[in-house]
Write a protein that holds these residues in place. Structure first.
Motif, short mmCIF file in Angstrom:
data_model
loop_
_atom_site.label_atom_id
_atom_site.label_comp_id
_atom_site.label_asym_id
_atom_site.label_seq_id
_atom_site.Cartn_x
_atom_site.Cartn_y
_atom_site.Cartn_z
N LYS A 86 2.75 14.76 -13.45
CA LYS A 86 1.67 15.40 -14.23
C LYS A 86 1.55 16.88 -13.87
CE LYS A 86 -1.17 11.39 -15.25
NZ LYS A 86 -2.51 10.82 -15.18
N ASN A 144 3.94 1.54 -1.09
CA ASN A 144 4.59 1.63 -2.38
C ASN A 144 3.64 2.18 -3.45
OD1 ASN A 144 6.81 1.24 -4.17
ND2 ASN A 144 5.79 -0.58 -4.96
N LEU A 145 2.40 1.70 -3.43
CA LEU A 145 1.41 2.19 -4.39
C LEU A 145 1.12 3.68 -4.18
CD1 LEU A 145 -1.12 -0.77 -4.53
CD2 LEU A 145 0.50 -0.07 -6.30
N GLU A 146 1.04 4.10 -2.91
CA GLU A 146 0.82 5.51 -2.62
C GLU A 146 1.98 6.37 -3.11
OE1 GLU A 146 0.12 5.52 1.58
OE2 GLU A 146 -1.99 4.93 1.36
N LYS A 176 0.84 -1.21 0.00
CA LYS A 176 0.00 0.00 0.00
C LYS A 176 0.87 1.26 0.00
CE LYS A 176 -3.48 2.47 2.62
NZ LYS A 176 -4.15 2.61 3.89
N GLU A 223 4.07 5.62 -5.57
CA GLU A 223 4.02 5.64 -7.03
C GLU A 223 2.93 6.59 -7.52
OE1 GLU A 223 3.73 1.71 -8.68
OE2 GLU A 223 5.51 1.01 -7.62
N TYR A 224 1.78 6.57 -6.87
CA TYR A 224 0.67 7.45 -7.23
C TYR A 224 1.08 8.91 -7.04
CZ TYR A 224 -3.96 9.59 -7.18
OH TYR A 224 -5.04 10.39 -7.44
N ASN A 225 1.71 9.21 -5.92
CA ASN A 225 2.17 10.59 -5.66
C ASN A 225 3.21 11.02 -6.70
OD1 ASN A 225 0.51 10.85 -3.46
ND2 ASN A 225 2.08 10.30 -1.98
N ASP A 226 4.09 10.10 -7.09
CA ASP A 226 5.10 10.41 -8.10
C ASP A 226 4.44 10.72 -9.44
OD1 ASP A 226 7.87 10.63 -8.94
OD2 ASP A 226 7.54 8.74 -10.03
N VAL A 227 3.44 9.92 -9.80
CA VAL A 227 2.71 10.16 -11.06
C VAL A 227 2.02 11.53 -11.00
CG1 VAL A 227 0.72 9.42 -12.44
CG2 VAL A 227 2.39 7.74 -11.66
N LEU A 228 1.37 11.82 -9.90
CA LEU A 228 0.71 13.12 -9.75
C LEU A 228 1.71 14.27 -9.83
CD1 LEU A 228 -1.95 12.59 -6.94
CD2 LEU A 228 -2.34 12.90 -9.38
#
Length: 103
Positions: A43, A31-33, A29, A35-40
């Protein structure tokens, strides 16, 4: 071959194994958070760069048309009005053509 935890396997897990799975799920969880923050963040950075690029293009366009308008100062003057008829721009050439200063 990846290990797949089925319902039958889950029934026979001891508390230590369940705690280990909880810990593993927590790490996944996190790690996914991340990665999500990095994508955001990527962008968001791209959007900022895109907006800056558009702002620069707009500034260049404004400068170009201002030079064109001001190069026609001996023959023409230009103006713009808002919806209430109030002048929002009068080119400096109005003084040469009409003999009165901008106000």
């Amino acid at each position: 071959m990846p290990f797949v935890l089925t319902f039958v396997h889950f029934l026979f897990l001891n508390q230590s194994q369940i705690n280990g799975l909880d810990h593993l799920l927590g790490l996944i969880k996190i790690n996914l958070e991340l990665e999500y923050n990095d994508v955001l963040a990527r962008k968001f950075d791209k959007k900022i760069r895109d907006l800056e690029y558009e702002r620069q293009k707009l500034k260049q366009s404004e400068q170009k048309y201002k030079r064109i308008v001001e190069s026609l100062r001996r023959e023409y003057f230009f103006y713009s009005q808002d919806e209430n008829g109030v002048f929002t721009y009068i080119s400096p050439s109005v003084e040469l053509i009409l003999g009165s200063a901008q106000k």
